[in-house]
Design an enzyme around this catalytic site. Sequence first.
Site, PDB file in Angstrom:
ATOM      1  N   ASP A   1     118.582 -16.961  73.880  1.00  0.00           N
ATOM      2  CA  ASP A   1     119.476 -16.689  74.467  1.00  0.00           C
ATOM      3  C   ASP A   1     120.404 -18.059  74.924  1.00  0.00           C
ATOM      4  O   ASP A   1     120.952 -17.879  75.998  1.00  0.00           O
ATOM      5  CB  ASP A   1     118.979 -16.291  75.907  1.00  0.00           C
ATOM      6  CG  ASP A   1     117.837 -15.013  75.769  1.00  0.00           C
ATOM      7  OD1 ASP A   1     118.364 -14.195  75.159  1.00  0.00           O
ATOM      8  OD2 ASP A   1     116.943 -14.963  76.280  1.00  0.00           O
ATOM      9  N   GLU A   2     120.616 -18.797  74.145  1.00  0.00           N
ATOM     10  CA  GLU A   2     121.136 -20.021  73.989  1.00  0.00           C
ATOM     11  C   GLU A   2     122.963 -19.740  74.056  1.00  0.00           C
ATOM     12  O   GLU A   2     123.637 -20.788  74.396  1.00  0.00           O
ATOM     13  CB  GLU A   2     120.672 -21.290  73.333  1.00  0.00           C
ATOM     14  CG  GLU A   2     119.452 -21.578  73.267  1.00  0.00           C
ATOM     15  CD  GLU A   2     118.535 -20.904  72.584  1.00  0.00           C
ATOM     16  OE1 GLU A   2     117.119 -21.033  72.365  1.00  0.00           O
ATOM     17  OE2 GLU A   2     119.067 -20.013  71.821  1.00  0.00           O
TER      18      GLU A   2
ATOM     19  N   LYS B   1     123.911 -18.750  70.786  1.00  0.00           N
ATOM     20  CA  LYS B   1     124.138 -18.879  69.368  1.00  0.00           C
ATOM     21  C   LYS B   1     125.347 -18.078  68.864  1.00  0.00           C
ATOM     22  O   LYS B   1     126.062 -18.379  67.850  1.00  0.00           O
ATOM     23  CB  LYS B   1     122.794 -18.730  68.421  1.00  0.00           C
ATOM     24  CG  LYS B   1     121.608 -19.516  68.957  1.00  0.00           C
ATOM     25  CD  LYS B   1     120.522 -19.445  68.276  1.00  0.00           C
ATOM     26  CE  LYS B   1     119.775 -18.126  68.522  1.00  0.00           C
ATOM     27  NZ  LYS B   1     119.320 -18.064  70.084  1.00  0.00           N
ATOM     28  N   GLY B   2     125.344 -16.754  69.234  1.00  0.00           N
ATOM     29  CA  GLY B   2     126.287 -15.942  68.763  1.00  0.00           C
ATOM     30  C   GLY B   2     127.744 -16.369  68.853  1.00  0.00           C
ATOM     31  O   GLY B   2     128.541 -16.038  67.898  1.00  0.00           O
TER      32      GLY B   2
ATOM     33  N   ALA C   1     115.946  -9.683  68.739  1.00  0.00           N
ATOM     34  CA  ALA C   1     116.798 -10.808  68.924  1.00  0.00           C
ATOM     35  C   ALA C   1     118.514 -10.178  69.410  1.00  0.00           C
ATOM     36  O   ALA C   1     118.806  -9.415  68.662  1.00  0.00           O
ATOM     37  CB  ALA C   1     116.830 -11.876  67.921  1.00  0.00           C
ATOM     38  N   GLY C   2     119.269 -10.658  70.213  1.00  0.00           N
ATOM     39  CA  GLY C   2     120.375 -10.428  70.420  1.00  0.00           C
ATOM     40  C   GLY C   2     121.550 -11.314  70.580  1.00  0.00           C
ATOM     41  O   GLY C   2     121.226 -12.371  71.431  1.00  0.00           O
ATOM     42  N   HIS C   3     122.596 -11.145  69.877  1.00  0.00           N
ATOM     43  CA  HIS C   3     123.517 -12.336  70.201  1.00  0.00           C
ATOM     44  C   HIS C   3     124.999 -11.518  70.479  1.00  0.00           C
ATOM     45  O   HIS C   3     125.292 -10.202  70.150  1.00  0.00           O
ATOM     46  CB  HIS C   3     123.891 -12.646  68.719  1.00  0.00           C
ATOM     47  CG  HIS C   3     122.909 -13.630  68.176  1.00  0.00           C
ATOM     48  ND1 HIS C   3     122.700 -14.028  66.732  1.00  0.00           N
ATOM     49  CD2 HIS C   3     121.605 -14.015  68.762  1.00  0.00           C
ATOM     50  CE1 HIS C   3     121.751 -14.912  66.759  1.00  0.00           C
ATOM     51  NE2 HIS C   3     121.086 -14.865  67.812  1.00  0.00           N
TER      52      HIS C   3
ATOM     53  N   THR D   1     109.190  -7.434  73.334  1.00  0.00           N
ATOM     54  CA  THR D   1     110.257  -6.297  73.261  1.00  0.00           C
ATOM     55  C   THR D   1     109.768  -5.032  72.862  1.00  0.00           C
ATOM     56  O   THR D   1     110.476  -4.173  73.134  1.00  0.00           O
ATOM     57  CB  THR D   1     111.364  -6.824  72.730  1.00  0.00           C
ATOM     58  OG1 THR D   1     111.097  -6.986  71.139  1.00  0.00           O
ATOM     59  CG2 THR D   1     112.054  -8.195  73.147  1.00  0.00           C
TER      60      THR D   1
ATOM     61  N   GLN E   1     116.284 -16.335  68.085  1.00  0.00           N
ATOM     62  CA  GLN E   1     115.636 -16.662  68.970  1.00  0.00           C
ATOM     63  C   GLN E   1     115.604 -18.489  69.409  1.00  0.00           C
ATOM     64  O   GLN E   1     116.669 -18.858  69.145  1.00  0.00           O
ATOM     65  CB  GLN E   1     113.994 -16.405  68.712  1.00  0.00           C
ATOM     66  CG  GLN E   1     113.598 -15.130  69.414  1.00  0.00           C
ATOM     67  CD  GLN E   1     113.806 -14.049  68.039  1.00  0.00           C
ATOM     68  OE1 GLN E   1     113.631 -14.581  66.712  1.00  0.00           O
ATOM     69  NE2 GLN E   1     113.731 -12.813  68.309  1.00  0.00           N
TER      70      GLN E   1
ATOM     71  N   THR F   1     107.484 -15.608  69.466  1.00  0.00           N
ATOM     72  CA  THR F   1     107.588 -14.367  68.654  1.00  0.00           C
ATOM     73  C   THR F   1     106.867 -14.601  67.330  1.00  0.00           C
ATOM     74  O   THR F   1     106.122 -15.415  67.183  1.00  0.00           O
ATOM     75  CB  THR F   1     109.246 -14.554  68.125  1.00  0.00           C
ATOM     76  OG1 THR F   1     109.788 -13.101  67.471  1.00  0.00           O
ATOM     77  CG2 THR F   1     109.711 -15.917  67.157  1.00  0.00           C
TER      78      THR F   1
ATOM     79  N   THR G   1     116.713  -6.729  76.014  1.00  0.00           N
ATOM     80  CA  THR G   1     115.779  -5.750  76.820  1.00  0.00           C
ATOM     81  C   THR G   1     116.669  -5.394  78.309  1.00  0.00           C
ATOM     82  O   THR G   1     116.194  -4.658  78.941  1.00  0.00           O
ATOM     83  CB  THR G   1     114.635  -6.453  77.286  1.00  0.00           C
ATOM     84  OG1 THR G   1     114.935  -7.754  77.986  1.00  0.00           O
ATOM     85  CG2 THR G   1     113.749  -6.836  75.846  1.00  0.00           C
TER      86      THR G   1
END
Length: 422
Positions: free
Chosen positions: A13-14, A16-17, A39-41, A124, A220, A235, A297
């Site tokens: 969650d830094e 990165k996207g 994972a989500g970007h 998750t 991640q 993970t 999430t």
Amino acid sequence: MPVTVVLGAQWGDEGKGKIVDLLAQKADMCVRFSGGDNAGHTVGEFKLHLVPCGIFNPKTVCVIGNGVAVNPKSLLKEMDVLETQGVSCKNLIISSKAHLILPWHLALDALQEEERGEGKIGTTKKGIGPVFSDKHARFGFRMEDLISENMEQKLRKLWIRALRTLSAIYGYHSADLDYDYVLNYLLESRERIRHLIKETEPIIWDACDNKKRVLMEGAQGALLDPDFGVYPQTTSSSCILAGALQGSGVSWKDIKEVIGVVKAYTTRVGAGPFPTELQGSDGDQLREKGQEFGTTTGRPRRCGWFDAALIQFASGINGYTDIAVTKLDILDSFRKIKICTGYTYKGKRIHYYDTDSELLSKVKPIYKTLRGWLSPTRGITEFSKLPKLAQAYVHEIESLIGVRVSYISTGPKRYEFITRNP
């Protein structure tokens, strides 16, 4: 041109996207090499879970690498959302070696988390652990199997094995695991993605040999890596530089730039130790101003001060050439800002690598306190125009980690960014 690898340096969650999206504007290829739809970007208004962030540049070839676990339903839903909003997925390809997340992986993930009881790790429940377990136990189902003439034969064997496991250990039965339902679901998925499935390694090698600009996108963060993270709250796929090689087939000789992405503070989702976590108003302020809720999430993220001790370790195992700091503007209203420089345990100073999950939950952080700049940084695009105390904060991060901060995000929009001659 050198291959650039973008890696999370904290607990994911830094941001990165945003870094990948920025760099992808000049990239010929963008490769996602690990994780899955756990994972989500976030890029602008889009929330991507499987599709590489380079998809917004139609000239960028986007590769879902062999190290990614793919839930076909999630992938197709994501592609539909993009296409509906006018973003073409014609430049997307999927490795034939990527493993599929099947319905029994989802069931197992939820059951195994429940089995852990008080030791829950905060999964998750996307099937990630079970699919990588099957991969390494050699019971996996890959994209090449999906388009094979023997697809139904192999699927049935795996289905029988999965049902035996679920029934014998957990007494679990569900209509979602009916064979005909699973088969038809995969046949429908196959018709839509068959043309995207390719041997991606030679495509990546060709891009490198021809000096194309290749961007590697991690998922991640280093502290969630199953080997080097805070085990067992990790993970199931590699989040570090080694994972970029393993999850794509790219050669180490082609990698010239490794960017570690950090927030200007620290966040974490799920269970596990978090030495700099803030429980009071400062933590609430970080969460509210930073909109710290999980992309996948929706869970509220735990928030705390920047932990340089952890990033020093992450840099050691990844060899960062550059650091990207995101969400600097979220700290604009803090009168005092702290940075953790190390830990003590029972009065003795210790390093992160001296600890395990249990011990890390008992350490006391050593803080260096800096004056806040109390001035808006939102949208600033030149380092010299940042408040002097904000510049000092960035310099302090550089000094403690020993790596240059080459990129600074000062807001959610693509142009709200500072580049410092990396």
